[in-house]
Scaffold this active site. Structure first.
Site, PDB file in Angstrom:
ATOM      1  N   GLN A 125       0.838  -1.191   0.000  1.00  0.00           N
ATOM      2  CA  GLN A 125       0.000   0.000   0.000  1.00  0.00           C
ATOM      3  C   GLN A 125       0.875   1.243   0.000  1.00  0.00           C
ATOM      4  O   GLN A 125       1.556   1.516   0.987  1.00  0.00           O
ATOM      5  CB  GLN A 125      -0.888  -0.002   1.246  1.00  0.00           C
ATOM      6  CG  GLN A 125      -1.817   1.181   1.331  1.00  0.00           C
ATOM      7  CD  GLN A 125      -2.369   1.363   2.734  1.00  0.00           C
ATOM      8  OE1 GLN A 125      -1.627   1.573   3.682  1.00  0.00           O
ATOM      9  NE2 GLN A 125      -3.673   1.272   2.871  1.00  0.00           N
ATOM     10  N   GLY A 126       0.868   1.977  -1.100  1.00  0.00           N
ATOM     11  CA  GLY A 126       1.674   3.189  -1.206  1.00  0.00           C
ATOM     12  C   GLY A 126       0.835   4.427  -0.987  1.00  0.00           C
ATOM     13  O   GLY A 126       0.443   5.103  -1.947  1.00  0.00           O
ATOM     14  N   SER A 128       1.243   6.600   2.403  1.00  0.00           N
ATOM     15  CA  SER A 128       1.995   7.585   3.197  1.00  0.00           C
ATOM     16  C   SER A 128       3.221   8.080   2.449  1.00  0.00           C
ATOM     17  O   SER A 128       3.858   7.338   1.698  1.00  0.00           O
ATOM     18  CB  SER A 128       2.449   6.971   4.514  1.00  0.00           C
ATOM     19  OG  SER A 128       1.363   6.439   5.215  1.00  0.00           O
ATOM     20  N   SER A 160       4.693  -1.088   3.875  1.00  0.00           N
ATOM     21  CA  SER A 160       4.919  -2.446   4.388  1.00  0.00           C
ATOM     22  C   SER A 160       5.075  -3.413   3.225  1.00  0.00           C
ATOM     23  O   SER A 160       4.305  -3.362   2.259  1.00  0.00           O
ATOM     24  CB  SER A 160       3.749  -2.904   5.252  1.00  0.00           C
ATOM     25  OG  SER A 160       3.544  -2.013   6.323  1.00  0.00           O
ATOM     26  N   GLU A 243     -10.786  -1.529   6.479  1.00  0.00           N
ATOM     27  CA  GLU A 243      -9.738  -1.784   7.460  1.00  0.00           C
ATOM     28  C   GLU A 243     -10.236  -1.536   8.876  1.00  0.00           C
ATOM     29  O   GLU A 243      -9.891  -2.231   9.809  1.00  0.00           O
ATOM     30  CB  GLU A 243      -8.543  -0.884   7.164  1.00  0.00           C
ATOM     31  CG  GLU A 243      -7.392  -1.101   8.110  1.00  0.00           C
ATOM     32  CD  GLU A 243      -6.293  -0.066   7.886  1.00  0.00           C
ATOM     33  OE1 GLU A 243      -5.414   0.015   8.723  1.00  0.00           O
ATOM     34  OE2 GLU A 243      -6.342   0.650   6.873  1.00  0.00           O
TER      35      GLU A 243
HETATM   36  C1  LIG Z   1       4.316  -0.596  11.179  1.00  0.00           C
HETATM   37  C2  LIG Z   1       3.786   0.409  10.223  1.00  0.00           C
HETATM   38  C3  LIG Z   1       3.361   0.003   8.980  1.00  0.00           C
HETATM   39  C4  LIG Z   1       2.887   0.928   8.064  1.00  0.00           C
HETATM   40  N1  LIG Z   1       2.519   0.482   6.834  1.00  0.00           N
HETATM   41  C5  LIG Z   1       2.113   1.386   5.923  1.00  0.00           C
HETATM   42  C6  LIG Z   1       1.827   0.964   4.588  1.00  0.00           C
HETATM   43  O1  LIG Z   1       1.917  -0.208   4.273  1.00  0.00           O
HETATM   44  N2  LIG Z   1       1.448   1.887   3.699  1.00  0.00           N
HETATM   45  C7  LIG Z   1       1.329   3.211   4.016  1.00  0.00           C
HETATM   46  O2  LIG Z   1       0.943   3.985   3.170  1.00  0.00           O
HETATM   47  N3  LIG Z   1       1.615   3.643   5.274  1.00  0.00           N
HETATM   48  C8  LIG Z   1       2.018   2.774   6.217  1.00  0.00           C
HETATM   49  N4  LIG Z   1       2.334   3.202   7.487  1.00  0.00           N
HETATM   50  C9  LIG Z   1       2.305   4.628   7.761  1.00  0.00           C
HETATM   51  C10 LIG Z   1       1.221   5.071   8.745  1.00  0.00           C
HETATM   52  O3  LIG Z   1      -0.025   5.083   8.128  1.00  0.00           O
HETATM   53  C11 LIG Z   1       1.659   6.445   9.252  1.00  0.00           C
HETATM   54  O4  LIG Z   1       2.834   6.277  10.000  1.00  0.00           O
HETATM   55  C12 LIG Z   1       0.617   7.110  10.098  1.00  0.00           C
HETATM   56  O5  LIG Z   1      -0.515   7.444   9.342  1.00  0.00           O
HETATM   57  C13 LIG Z   1       1.171   8.366  10.766  1.00  0.00           C
HETATM   58  O6  LIG Z   1       1.801   9.221   9.856  1.00  0.00           O
HETATM   59  P1  LIG Z   1       3.273   9.780  10.151  1.00  0.00           P
HETATM   60  O7  LIG Z   1       4.146   8.629  10.414  1.00  0.00           O
HETATM   61  O8  LIG Z   1       3.634  10.688   9.063  1.00  0.00           O
HETATM   62  O9  LIG Z   1       3.132  10.583  11.496  1.00  0.00           O
HETATM   63  P2  LIG Z   1       2.609  12.079  11.635  1.00  0.00           P
HETATM   64  O10 LIG Z   1       1.335  12.227  10.917  1.00  0.00           O
HETATM   65  O11 LIG Z   1       3.697  13.038  11.342  1.00  0.00           O
HETATM   66  O12 LIG Z   1       2.296  12.097  13.185  1.00  0.00           O
HETATM   67  C14 LIG Z   1       3.269  12.394  14.204  1.00  0.00           C
HETATM   68  C15 LIG Z   1       2.531  12.572  15.513  1.00  0.00           C
HETATM   69  O13 LIG Z   1       1.628  13.681  15.409  1.00  0.00           O
HETATM   70  C16 LIG Z   1       0.319  13.282  15.722  1.00  0.00           C
HETATM   71  N5  LIG Z   1      -0.639  14.020  14.898  1.00  0.00           N
HETATM   72  C17 LIG Z   1      -0.571  14.292  13.573  1.00  0.00           C
HETATM   73  N6  LIG Z   1      -1.660  14.946  13.164  1.00  0.00           N
HETATM   74  C18 LIG Z   1      -2.448  15.087  14.244  1.00  0.00           C
HETATM   75  C19 LIG Z   1      -3.719  15.671  14.476  1.00  0.00           C
HETATM   76  N7  LIG Z   1      -4.451  16.225  13.504  1.00  0.00           N
HETATM   77  N8  LIG Z   1      -4.229  15.600  15.718  1.00  0.00           N
HETATM   78  C20 LIG Z   1      -3.525  15.029  16.730  1.00  0.00           C
HETATM   79  N9  LIG Z   1      -2.333  14.463  16.574  1.00  0.00           N
HETATM   80  C21 LIG Z   1      -1.799  14.499  15.355  1.00  0.00           C
HETATM   81  C22 LIG Z   1       0.296  11.794  15.434  1.00  0.00           C
HETATM   82  O14 LIG Z   1      -0.718  11.128  16.151  1.00  0.00           O
HETATM   83  C23 LIG Z   1       1.671  11.366  15.873  1.00  0.00           C
HETATM   84  O15 LIG Z   1       1.686  11.201  17.259  1.00  0.00           O
HETATM   85  C24 LIG Z   1       2.828   2.294   8.410  1.00  0.00           C
HETATM   86  C25 LIG Z   1       3.243   2.708   9.670  1.00  0.00           C
HETATM   87  C26 LIG Z   1       3.735   1.784  10.567  1.00  0.00           C
HETATM   88  C27 LIG Z   1       4.193   2.272  11.895  1.00  0.00           C
END
Ligand SMILES: Cc1cc2nc3c(=O)[nH]c(=O)nc-3n(C[C@H](O)[C@H](O)[C@H](O)COP(=O)(O)OP(=O)(O)OC[C@H]3O[C@@H](n4cnc5c(N)ncnc54)[C@H](O)[C@@H]3O)c2cc1C
Lengths: 391, 343
Positions: A125-126, A128, A160, A243
């Site tokens: 899944q692309g 993020s 992932s 999901e």
């Molecule tokens: C194990 C794992 C597998 C994953 N697999 C995939 C995958 O296969 N495909 C894919 O596309 N993505 C994947 N992801 C990505 C995942 O969807 C993102 O990590 C997640 O959506 C958070 O985005 P970010 O990492 O950019 O954090 P950020 O969005 O930068 O968040 C950082 C912090 O800020 C907080 N925050 C941000 N915005 C708000 C708000 N509006 N209100 C309150 N708090 C906020 C968050 O809760 C977090 O604590 C994976 C992540 C993990 C950890």
């Protein structure tokens, strides 16, 4: 209100139990890499041959077409049998497949659904990107139309199984002038296309679970667009609602088993006083009992959502409630496992017979809670869409 | 399998809620502070007429023929509005009388003629064919009987049989509290838990009442978060408040789901009923406490006042959490009782 299963459902449980007892592999899943891919696909193939592939998919698309209640029974028996977690098949079975079923053309479905079910292919899944995580609609990877192709340039992150995948459900920005939710397209990307570079990222658990993916003028046929150009946001949301629905049922059911395993561990592991078993320690006992009660509540919540699902069909934002409860509970259970193990917690075992050890399971929890929307984002959803609080 | 309310169950809940809003509201609770009895006799007679005390008893015993599940629906509503009065005592007291073949006492309780205080045994008290130890009595003034239960069994005794009542200056102004000692006392009736698991029923009903508190405090907080403005917007738009409300929603859903799951398990005499009931009491009283606390935070200075209801919910949540042996007792059962995967 009742919680009796019908005679057919009980017979179904028996059928599932028997089949799983005969087919669940004895060895455990490798933690990553091609060996994991092979293992996960072989298990998918076994389920396919047994008629158990795509249990939630409609029969007309090759799935088993189980009702939500039968899925629940399946997952309960699955956990009881200690069957492998879905692993690299997660996106194909739980994301991409259901999205294709909901939104793709007949041709796209015919081309992609059977290989997913048969365990021939891995999907990823692309969504993020470095600049677009929680705020997914801020994604910037570009798709420019050139003839009958979309030319994609940009990068994705945290994808992932990207290093093991054949296909990707890819979100790209195809209209930069439109409001941010309006200019996105959902497209099927062949991971072997020229111009794609996958760089695995090591997780805190040492595994190469996810990757960075770079796209340098990757040419994808426009015929691979699902749901229409610039319609990608609504296509992506049909995946996410799935999901948030039954996609996590397996994890929730599994956690009950894990807590009982942990209690068994606490009975045999020497506790903090170095003499008696860990469970004789009052604090350990309390935390275990608390976890057991909370896991019971999680199960009751799962049953309640299944009931709601049976009445209303589509999963609602209420699923975020179970997800928050689950994520926090899973982390508490992991912490407790570490405390029970004492010095043994510092040995990151992975045994082909036993599988992932407690410390690795504990660490994995930090990632599990974030996938599919962080707990903070889930709380926003609960507050705004369930409780009606302002944005 | 269907864990949602049936139309009939929804109607029972709605009827109870409507009656409570009219006759057993927090307004009435407050107006009777200082009165000897929590509920006036006329209102109590109405409750009896409506069949509340025998909701879960068979028609042959003078009840309505429903089960502990419908009783749980009723108690959740009672919890939501902190309904005053010894309803728990009446429901459990009538059940003990019925189980012991005492149709006369059962009917007088169901008719609202005899009142039953709930007697919560202190840690170390013995509940059995002979009772021993200290009890915390809920709404003893004006009561004729006391019902005492734990997971081994339940007893019904005449109020005159317990030692002199020590009235407490009750922390919870909605419940008249007293303590009493009994020593080596043979009660009017004793029923073993294996015959009639009154203690588990008490756990379910306390859990349902606590779930009602968790829901009501969530709703009160959400309403205030929409109405109260600071920094030019409703406080519910500020994420700290918003997330507290979300956590309240999570806790309330968990509490209700488990309370009803336990009610069903008890009704079916599932092998894991004891585990489910202990889980329900633990999860629901924890939710009630957590939400009552968050509700106070969400109200700022108002939350600290006597005038606002937030403290009444907090105090009732404390009381429910302390009943039936308290957290420690539930946790002991939780560890050893057979759970869903081992049955
Ligand atoms: C194990 C794992 C597998 C994953 N697999 C995939 C995958 O296969 N495909 C894919 O596309 N993505 C994947 N992801 C990505 C995942 O969807 C993102 O990590 C997640 O959506 C958070 O985005 P970010 O990492 O950019 O954090 P950020 O969005 O930068 O968040 C950082 C912090 O800020 C907080 N925050 C941000 N915005 C708000 C708000 N509006 N209100 C309150 N708090 C906020 C968050 O809760 C977090 O604590 C994976 C992540 C993990 C950890």
């Amino acid at each position: 209100m009742d919680f009796d299963f019908s005679d057919e459902e009980l017979a179904f449980r028996e059928e599932v139990r028997t089949w799983l007892a005969e087919h669940v592999p004895a060895d455990k899943a490798p933690e990553d890499g091609p060996a994991m891919r092979d293992y996960d696909l072989a298990w998918q193939r076994t389920q396919y041959d047994g008629g158990w592939a795509g249990i939630s998919w409609p029969v007309q698309f090759g799935g088993r077409g189980l009702s939500t209640i039968e899925q629940l029974i399946w997952f309960e028996e699955y956990a009881r049998a200690g069957a492998p977690s879905i692993g690299a098949n997660f996106v194909g079975i739980n994301h991409a497949g259901p999205t294709l079923i909901a939104r793709a053309s007949d041709g796209q479905r015919a081309a992609h659904l059977p290989p997913i079910l048969r365990g021939d292919v891995v999907w990823c899944q692309g969504f993020s990107e470095p600049g677009a995580g929680s705020d997914l609609a801020g994604l910037q990877t570009r798709g420019e139309i050139d003839g009958d192709e979309l030319v994609v340039t940009g990068s994705k992150v945290w994808t992932s199984f990207a290093n093991l995948a054949d296909y990707q459900e890819l979100l790209v920005r195809t209209d930069r002038d439109a409001p941010k939710h309006k200019g996105i397209t959902w497209i099927i990307c062949d991971m072997r296309s020229p111009g794609i570079e996958v760089r695995p990222i090591r997780t805190m658990n040492r595994t190469a679970h996810f990757s960075e993916v770079f796209y340098d003028e990757v040419r994808i046929p426009l015929a691979n667009v699902v749901g229409g150009l610039n319609e990608g946001w609504s296509v992506a949301m049909s995946t996410l609602s799935f999901e948030r629905g039954t996609g996590f049922m397996a994890d929730q059911v599994e956690l009950a088993r894990t807590v009982d395993d942990l209690i068994a561990l606490a009975r045999t592991t020497t506790g903090p006083d170095g003499r008696r078993p860990a469970i004789a320690d009052e604090e350990v006992a309390r935390r275990l009992a608390t976890a057991r009660a909370e896991v019971a509540a999680l199960r009751a919540m799962t049953y309640a959502s299944v009931s709601r699902n049976l009445r209303q069909q589509t999963p609602g934002p209420e699923a975020s409630i179970s997800k928050v409860f689950y994520a926090e509970l899973q982390q508490r259970v992991g912490r407790l496992a570490m405390d029970i193990l004492g010095h043994a917690a510092f040995d990151l075992v992975h045994d082909p017979l036993v599988g992932e050890g407690w410390p690795a399971w504990y660490l994995r929890g930090y990632g599990v809670s974030m996938g599919g929307g962080t707990p903070d984002i889930q709380r926003n959803i609960i507050a705004e869409r369930v409780l009606g609080l302002p944005r | 399998m269907d864990l949602l309310a049936s139309p009939e169950q929804e109607e029972i809940a709605a009827t109870v809620a409507a009656f409570c809003a009219e006759h057993l509201s927090i307004r009435q609770l407050r107006s009777r502070i200082g009165e000897a009895a929590a509920v006036d006799p006329a209102t109590w007679a109405r409750l009896a007429e409506l069949g509340w005390f025998g909701l879960g008893l068979g028609a042959d015993q003078g009840g309505a023929g429903y089960s502990v599940v419908e009783e749980a629906f009723m108690f959740r509503e009672l919890g939501r509005c902190l309904a005053p009065g010894p309803v728990l005592g009446a429901v459990l007291g009538a059940r003990v009388a019925a189980a012991c073949g005492d149709a006369t006492r059962c009917r007088s309780i169901l008719a609202g003629e005899a009142l039953v205080a709930f007697g919560d045994p202190d840690a170390g008290a013995v509940v059995g064919p002979r009772l021993d130890g200290r009890l915390l009595l809920l709404d003893a003034p004006g009561s004729d009987y006391v019902v005492v239960c734990d997971t081994s069994g339940a007893a019904l005794l005449a109020i005159g049989e317990v030692g002199p009542l020590q009235r407490l200056d009750s922390l919870d102004p909605g419940v008249r509290l007293a303590t009493a000692e009994v020593s080596d006392l043979a009660p009017l009736h004793f029923v073993d838990a294996a015959t009639e698991p009154v203690g588990l029923r008490a756990q379910v009903l306390v859990a349902a009442e606590a779930a009602g508190i968790a829901e009501a405090t969530r709703d009160i907080s959400v309403a205030y978060a929409l109405a109260r403005q600071q920094f030019g917007k409703p406080i519910g738009a500020h994420q700290a408040v918003k997330h507290r409300c979300a956590d309240m929603a999570v806790a309330a859903v968990a509490a209700s789901a488990q309370a009803f799951f336990a009610a069903l398990a008890l009704d079916r005499s599932s092998p894991d009923a004891a585990f489910q009931c202990a889980s329900a009491t633990f999860v629901a009283t924890t939710a009630a406490m957590g939400n009552a606390t968050r509700n106070i935070s969400n109200h700022g200075g108002l939350g600290f006042t006597w005038e606002h209801d937030a403290h009444l919910y907090l105090k009732r949540a404390h009381l429910l959490e302390a009943l039936l042996g308290g957290r420690a007792a539930h946790l002991c059962e939780l560890l050893d009782a057979p759970g869903p995967l081992t049955v």
